[in-house]
Structure formats: structure tokens, C-alpha cells
Motif scaffolding. Structure first.
Motif, PDB file in Angstrom:
ATOM      1  N   ARG A 133       0.826  -1.210   0.000  1.00  0.00           N
ATOM      2  CA  ARG A 133       0.000   0.000   0.000  1.00  0.00           C
ATOM      3  C   ARG A 133       0.860   1.259   0.000  1.00  0.00           C
ATOM      4  O   ARG A 133       0.513   2.258  -0.630  1.00  0.00           O
ATOM      5  CB  ARG A 133      -0.923   0.013   1.206  1.00  0.00           C
ATOM      6  N   LEU A 134       1.963   1.224   0.753  1.00  0.00           N
ATOM      7  CA  LEU A 134       2.850   2.398   0.769  1.00  0.00           C
ATOM      8  C   LEU A 134       3.507   2.618  -0.587  1.00  0.00           C
ATOM      9  O   LEU A 134       3.730   3.752  -1.007  1.00  0.00           O
ATOM     10  CB  LEU A 134       3.920   2.228   1.852  1.00  0.00           C
ATOM     11  N   ALA A 135       3.841   1.520  -1.273  1.00  0.00           N
ATOM     12  CA  ALA A 135       4.446   1.629  -2.607  1.00  0.00           C
ATOM     13  C   ALA A 135       3.417   1.825  -3.704  1.00  0.00           C
ATOM     14  O   ALA A 135       3.785   1.991  -4.871  1.00  0.00           O
ATOM     15  CB  ALA A 135       5.270   0.383  -2.896  1.00  0.00           C
ATOM     16  N   ASN A 136       2.098   1.764  -3.338  1.00  0.00           N
ATOM     17  CA  ASN A 136       1.006   1.936  -4.303  1.00  0.00           C
ATOM     18  C   ASN A 136       1.105   0.905  -5.436  1.00  0.00           C
ATOM     19  O   ASN A 136       1.037   1.223  -6.617  1.00  0.00           O
ATOM     20  CB  ASN A 136       0.994   3.361  -4.873  1.00  0.00           C
ATOM     21  N   CYS A 137       1.272  -0.369  -5.029  1.00  0.00           N
ATOM     22  CA  CYS A 137       1.353  -1.445  -6.020  1.00  0.00           C
ATOM     23  C   CYS A 137      -0.037  -1.743  -6.563  1.00  0.00           C
ATOM     24  O   CYS A 137      -0.996  -1.869  -5.794  1.00  0.00           O
ATOM     25  CB  CYS A 137       1.941  -2.701  -5.377  1.00  0.00           C
ATOM     26  N   GLN A 138      -0.157  -1.855  -7.848  1.00  0.00           N
ATOM     27  CA  GLN A 138      -1.404  -2.146  -8.525  1.00  0.00           C
ATOM     28  C   GLN A 138      -1.306  -3.490  -9.231  1.00  0.00           C
ATOM     29  O   GLN A 138      -0.223  -3.914  -9.629  1.00  0.00           O
ATOM     30  CB  GLN A 138      -1.729  -1.048  -9.550  1.00  0.00           C
ATOM     31  N   PRO A 139      -2.451  -4.186  -9.372  1.00  0.00           N
ATOM     32  CA  PRO A 139      -2.397  -5.473 -10.088  1.00  0.00           C
ATOM     33  C   PRO A 139      -2.031  -5.257 -11.547  1.00  0.00           C
ATOM     34  O   PRO A 139      -2.405  -4.243 -12.148  1.00  0.00           O
ATOM     35  CB  PRO A 139      -3.835  -6.006  -9.960  1.00  0.00           C
ATOM     36  N   PRO A 140      -1.257  -6.174 -12.124  1.00  0.00           N
ATOM     37  CA  PRO A 140      -0.818  -5.986 -13.517  1.00  0.00           C
ATOM     38  C   PRO A 140      -2.003  -6.000 -14.473  1.00  0.00           C
ATOM     39  O   PRO A 140      -2.925  -6.800 -14.342  1.00  0.00           O
ATOM     40  CB  PRO A 140       0.127  -7.161 -13.767  1.00  0.00           C
ATOM     41  N   GLU A 141      -1.975  -5.084 -15.412  1.00  0.00           N
ATOM     42  CA  GLU A 141      -3.031  -4.979 -16.412  1.00  0.00           C
ATOM     43  C   GLU A 141      -2.612  -5.680 -17.703  1.00  0.00           C
ATOM     44  O   GLU A 141      -1.426  -5.817 -17.996  1.00  0.00           O
ATOM     45  CB  GLU A 141      -3.334  -3.510 -16.698  1.00  0.00           C
ATOM     46  N   GLU A 142      -3.624  -6.108 -18.434  1.00  0.00           N
ATOM     47  CA  GLU A 142      -3.351  -6.758 -19.710  1.00  0.00           C
ATOM     48  C   GLU A 142      -2.887  -5.726 -20.736  1.00  0.00           C
ATOM     49  O   GLU A 142      -3.416  -4.608 -20.790  1.00  0.00           O
ATOM     50  CB  GLU A 142      -4.617  -7.446 -20.206  1.00  0.00           C
ATOM     51  N   LYS A 143      -1.917  -6.119 -21.513  1.00  0.00           N
ATOM     52  CA  LYS A 143      -1.373  -5.216 -22.515  1.00  0.00           C
ATOM     53  C   LYS A 143      -2.358  -5.073 -23.676  1.00  0.00           C
ATOM     54  O   LYS A 143      -2.935  -6.055 -24.153  1.00  0.00           O
ATOM     55  CB  LYS A 143      -0.038  -5.736 -23.031  1.00  0.00           C
ATOM     56  N   MET A 144      -2.553  -3.835 -24.089  1.00  0.00           N
ATOM     57  CA  MET A 144      -3.436  -3.564 -25.218  1.00  0.00           C
ATOM     58  C   MET A 144      -2.704  -3.866 -26.523  1.00  0.00           C
ATOM     59  O   MET A 144      -1.596  -3.343 -26.766  1.00  0.00           O
ATOM     60  CB  MET A 144      -3.884  -2.110 -25.185  1.00  0.00           C
ATOM     61  N   ILE A 145      -3.311  -4.714 -27.320  1.00  0.00           N
ATOM     62  CA  ILE A 145      -2.703  -5.081 -28.601  1.00  0.00           C
ATOM     63  C   ILE A 145      -3.038  -3.993 -29.623  1.00  0.00           C
ATOM     64  O   ILE A 145      -4.223  -3.701 -29.874  1.00  0.00           O
ATOM     65  CB  ILE A 145      -3.224  -6.448 -29.073  1.00  0.00           C
ATOM     66  N   ILE A 146      -2.013  -3.369 -30.165  1.00  0.00           N
ATOM     67  CA  ILE A 146      -2.203  -2.303 -31.157  1.00  0.00           C
ATOM     68  C   ILE A 146      -2.308  -2.945 -32.536  1.00  0.00           C
ATOM     69  O   ILE A 146      -1.383  -3.644 -32.992  1.00  0.00           O
ATOM     70  CB  ILE A 146      -1.024  -1.301 -31.115  1.00  0.00           C
ATOM     71  N   GLU A 147      -3.436  -2.731 -33.148  1.00  0.00           N
ATOM     72  CA  GLU A 147      -3.653  -3.308 -34.483  1.00  0.00           C
ATOM     73  C   GLU A 147      -2.886  -2.500 -35.534  1.00  0.00           C
ATOM     74  O   GLU A 147      -2.802  -1.261 -35.433  1.00  0.00           O
ATOM     75  CB  GLU A 147      -5.141  -3.311 -34.803  1.00  0.00           C
ATOM     76  N   LYS A 148      -2.384  -3.207 -36.516  1.00  0.00           N
ATOM     77  CA  LYS A 148      -1.647  -2.535 -37.592  1.00  0.00           C
ATOM     78  C   LYS A 148      -2.619  -1.901 -38.585  1.00  0.00           C
ATOM     79  O   LYS A 148      -3.728  -2.390 -38.791  1.00  0.00           O
ATOM     80  CB  LYS A 148      -0.758  -3.548 -38.310  1.00  0.00           C
ATOM     81  N   TRP A 149      -2.150  -0.825 -39.196  1.00  0.00           N
ATOM     82  CA  TRP A 149      -2.976  -0.125 -40.172  1.00  0.00           C
ATOM     83  C   TRP A 149      -2.986  -0.885 -41.500  1.00  0.00           C
ATOM     84  O   TRP A 149      -1.983  -1.500 -41.900  1.00  0.00           O
ATOM     85  CB  TRP A 149      -2.452   1.296 -40.406  1.00  0.00           C
ATOM     86  N   THR A 150      -4.118  -0.739 -42.179  1.00  0.00           N
ATOM     87  CA  THR A 150      -4.222  -1.307 -43.527  1.00  0.00           C
ATOM     88  C   THR A 150      -3.648  -0.321 -44.552  1.00  0.00           C
ATOM     89  O   THR A 150      -3.271   0.812 -44.216  1.00  0.00           O
ATOM     90  CB  THR A 150      -5.688  -1.613 -43.840  1.00  0.00           C
ATOM     91  N   LYS A 151      -3.603  -0.764 -45.810  1.00  0.00           N
ATOM     92  CA  LYS A 151      -3.083   0.112 -46.873  1.00  0.00           C
ATOM     93  C   LYS A 151      -3.981   1.326 -47.095  1.00  0.00           C
ATOM     94  O   LYS A 151      -3.489   2.422 -47.382  1.00  0.00           O
ATOM     95  CB  LYS A 151      -2.954  -0.691 -48.167  1.00  0.00           C
ATOM     96  N   LYS A 152      -5.286   1.139 -46.963  1.00  0.00           N
ATOM     97  CA  LYS A 152      -6.206   2.267 -47.139  1.00  0.00           C
ATOM     98  C   LYS A 152      -5.996   3.314 -46.047  1.00  0.00           C
ATOM     99  O   LYS A 152      -5.994   4.531 -46.313  1.00  0.00           O
ATOM    100  CB  LYS A 152      -7.638   1.765 -47.117  1.00  0.00           C
ATOM    101  N   GLU A 153      -5.822   2.869 -44.787  1.00  0.00           N
ATOM    102  CA  GLU A 153      -5.592   3.820 -43.686  1.00  0.00           C
ATOM    103  C   GLU A 153      -4.268   4.557 -43.867  1.00  0.00           C
ATOM    104  O   GLU A 153      -4.168   5.756 -43.562  1.00  0.00           O
ATOM    105  CB  GLU A 153      -5.609   3.067 -42.355  1.00  0.00           C
ATOM    106  N   TRP A 154      -3.231   3.858 -44.341  1.00  0.00           N
ATOM    107  CA  TRP A 154      -1.956   4.528 -44.589  1.00  0.00           C
ATOM    108  C   TRP A 154      -2.084   5.555 -45.718  1.00  0.00           C
ATOM    109  O   TRP A 154      -1.467   6.629 -45.666  1.00  0.00           O
ATOM    110  CB  TRP A 154      -0.888   3.508 -44.958  1.00  0.00           C
ATOM    111  N   ALA A 155      -2.908   5.271 -46.732  1.00  0.00           N
ATOM    112  CA  ALA A 155      -3.095   6.217 -47.841  1.00  0.00           C
ATOM    113  C   ALA A 155      -3.776   7.486 -47.357  1.00  0.00           C
ATOM    114  O   ALA A 155      -3.391   8.608 -47.722  1.00  0.00           O
ATOM    115  CB  ALA A 155      -3.912   5.556 -48.951  1.00  0.00           C
ATOM    116  N   VAL A 156      -4.807   7.329 -46.460  1.00  0.00           N
ATOM    117  CA  VAL A 156      -5.500   8.509 -45.904  1.00  0.00           C
ATOM    118  C   VAL A 156      -4.543   9.317 -45.045  1.00  0.00           C
ATOM    119  O   VAL A 156      -4.539  10.565 -45.073  1.00  0.00           O
ATOM    120  CB  VAL A 156      -6.736   8.051 -45.111  1.00  0.00           C
ATOM    121  N   HIS A 157      -3.689   8.611 -44.263  1.00  0.00           N
ATOM    122  CA  HIS A 157      -2.748   9.311 -43.393  1.00  0.00           C
ATOM    123  C   HIS A 157      -1.684  10.067 -44.200  1.00  0.00           C
ATOM    124  O   HIS A 157      -1.267  11.166 -43.806  1.00  0.00           O
ATOM    125  CB  HIS A 157      -2.082   8.301 -42.458  1.00  0.00           C
ATOM    126  N   ARG A 158      -1.256   9.514 -45.314  1.00  0.00           N
ATOM    127  CA  ARG A 158      -0.256  10.195 -46.154  1.00  0.00           C
ATOM    128  C   ARG A 158      -0.842  11.454 -46.795  1.00  0.00           C
ATOM    129  O   ARG A 158      -0.173  12.476 -46.919  1.00  0.00           O
ATOM    130  CB  ARG A 158       0.238   9.245 -47.227  1.00  0.00           C
TER     131      ARG A 158
END
Length: 336
Positions: A133-158
């Protein structure tokens, strides 16, 4: 028991968790030993009788039930033992949650519900310990999986990046459009620019102009110019004047008759006494009380700010002993 022995160690673990083949045989052996031990511990008929007799006849609960204040029942004070608080070493001895959590998740189906509860209990104790409690330890959270962009999303971003990379356009300032005319053309400004005339306003004499001679009044003005017709009968009543029959039958009360009589005015002669210096006979017979006598005496004032003998020396001054500094100051100048 036969069903437990028929299962091989490889069938219960291999196939579900291939990484757990290193200690799967040991777990199955311990599980079979516990099953045999449980079978031996089952009570026999004569053992049931002895266990029933071994139970205490009267059991005192740890927490005493609440009794009402009006009851006459008296009870002696019981000593309730409390669990000892965990020491610093016991709290620091709990394992890390990040080490127990993957074991519980990977071998949840193998270990069983009882052992999973034990692992969950130790994780909870480790999280809620003082140092966690003094160290404010929290239970480990699950890592969020970052989805990769598709070719269409990369074209809009460019396209968006190319739009941001262009230089900023500089627009010409718009001309201010005025909705009013030039000041030199406006007659109102010329009139307001003139100085204010502060001379007295002289009303000209009335003259019959040519416009008045040709003026023709409208029908509204002709109607307003006529005098107002009044009914003269409203101001003059015919004789004899009619009286309300209820007023003829009215009988005045004593109070109204009293108010109807004229009030007598007191003259100044009745107020004045024949002998203004005469004393009332009751005042001559009166005997003053001690308090009245005390108040009648004049108050004595002590004059503390005026001395009776201004040349008298105070007794404290006669007993005073001068210091060396006072003796030094008392000598006249040039005497030394």
C-alpha cells in the motif's frame, strides 16, 4: 478410485499445456497419494460414536450476542483472543503478484479450484499488505494489442501529412466596407459641428399669416373645439328632498348620543390654584424612609487634585537615599 488410477499423467496435461511436461508426473503422484489418504480418513461406525461424544456440550461463541438493556440477565466477562497482527517479516515474505499471476492463468485447469483459491488469496494478501500500500502497487493490467494499419488507412494518413506539409497561405486583408457617406456630404454633421446657441429663446408675437388664412380645420378639431355639455339637473335637486325610509325609522344608541353632545372646554382659571405655595395636607403628614433621607443628603466630593499644604514633603522622600549619580548631578557646574 479406479477412474483416478486409469488416467495417465501424460493424458491429463500434455495436449492442453505442452510447456508443463517437466513436472506433470510429480503433480499426478501427489494427487493419488492425497486420494488414498482421504479414503483412509473416512470414519467407521465406532469412530462416529467417539467423535460425537468428543464434541463439547456447551460451546461459547467468539462474538457474544447483543443483549437488551432492560434484561436482568448478567454475564461474566469472557476473554476473546484476537489474531496477532502480521509482523514486518511476514508481510515482506509474500511473493510478488506478477510471479503468481501467470502461474494461475496458465495452470488454472490443472491445479483445480482449491489451489486456485489459495493462489488468489496469497495475491490478495500481497496486494493489501502495508508495504504494498505504501508503494502503491497495482495489479498488472493486460497489454493492449495495437492493431496494424491497412493500406487504405496509410493512404489517408499520407494525404493528411502532405496537406500539413504545404506552406501556409497568406491572404490579403479585406477592405473595410463603410455603410455611411462621406462627412463632407452629410448635412447632419454640419449642423452638429456648429457651436451651441446659448441665447435666450424669445417667443415671437402672434401674427396672422397667409397660411392661417387658408387653413381649413379637420372634423376632429371641430369636434374638440365644441364646449362640453353638462346636465344641470345633477347639481340642483328638486324640493322636497326624498329621504331614505330606513333613516326615518333609525333610533340612535346611547353612545351616539354621547358623541353627539358638545365637549366642554376647560378654561385656564380652573387649573390655577388659589394659593400656589400651599402644601398638600397628605404631604405634611408623610414620613420619609431611610432611603429617601439618604438620597436627600448632598454628595461629598474629595478634592484629590488640590494639596492642602503644597510645601509639605512626602515621608517617602525624607527616607530616600540618593545614589552616587544623583549626588554627582546635584553639584553646581564649575564646582569641581
Amino acid at each position: 478410485m479406479a477412474s483416478i488410477r486409469s488416467k495417465q499423467p501424460s493424458d491429463c496435461i500434455i495436449g492442453r499445456h505442452p510447456t508443463a511436461t517437466c513436472f506433470a508426473k510429480d503433480i499426478c503422484k501427489e494427487y493419488l497419494k492425497l486420494a488414498k489418504r482421504l479414503q483412509k480418513l473416512q470414519p467407521r461406525p465406532h469412530q462416529r460414536r467417539t467423535r460425537n461424544l468428543a464434541r463439547p456440550k456447551y460451546v461459547t461463541p467468539k462474538k457474544l450476542p447483543a443483549t437488551s438493556s432492560n434484561s436482568n440477565y448478567s454475564r461474566k466477562a469472557d476473554i476473546i483472543r484476537e489474531l496477532p497482527s502480521l509482523t514486518r517479516t511476514e508481510q515482506l515474505a509474500y511473493p510478488r503478484v506478477r510471479k503468481i499471476l501467470p502461474i494461475r492463468e496458465d495452470f488454472k485447469d490443472v491445479l483445480g479450484a482449491g489451489r486456485v483459491q489459495v493462489l488468489s488469496r496469497t495475491m490478495r494478501k500481497s496486494l493489501f499488505s502495508l508495504y504494498s500500500r505504501l508503494a502503491n502497487c497495482q495489479p498488472p493490467e493486460e497489454k493492449m494489442i495495437i492493431e496494424k494499419w491497412t493500406k487504405k488507412e496509410w493512404a489517408v494518413h499520407r494525404r493528411y501529412l502532405s496537406k500539413l506539409a504545404q506552406p501556409k497561405k497568406i491572404f490579403k486583408p479585406l477592405k473595410a466596407v463603410h455603410m455611411w457617406k462621406d462627412i463632407s456630404i452629410m448635412d447632419r454633421f454640419k449642423y452638429l459641428c456648429k457651436p451651441k446657441d446659448r441665447s435666450e429663446h424669445i417667443v415671437p408675437k402672434w401674427e396672422l399669416t397667409s397660411g392661417l388664412k387658408k387653413y381649413k380645420p379637420t372634423p376632429i378639431i371641430i369636434n374638440l373645439s365644441k364646449p362640453k355639455e353638462t346636465n344641470e339637473n345633477l347639481f340642483h335637486q328638486t324640493l322636497p328632498i326624498k329621504i331614505n325610509p330606513g333613516a326615518l325609522q333609525y333610533k340612535a344608541t346611547d353612545r351616539i348620543l354621547q358623541l353627539a353632545t358638545r365637549a366642554e372646554k376647560r378654561t385656564g382659571e380652573s387649573i390655577l390654584k388659589e394659593n400656589p405655595f400651599s402644601v398638600a395636607p397628605n404631604a405634611l403628614k408623610a414620613k420619609p424612609s431611610d432611603r429617601v433621607v439618604e438620597l436627600s443628603q448632598p454628595k461629598e466630593y474629595e478634592e484629590g487634585h488640590v494639596r492642602q499644604n503644597p510645601f509639605m514633603i512626602s515621608p517617602a522622600a525624607l527616607k530616600a537615599k540618593p545614589t552616587t549619580r544623583i549626588i554627582e548631578l546635584s553639584q553646581p557646574k564649575g564646582s569641581s
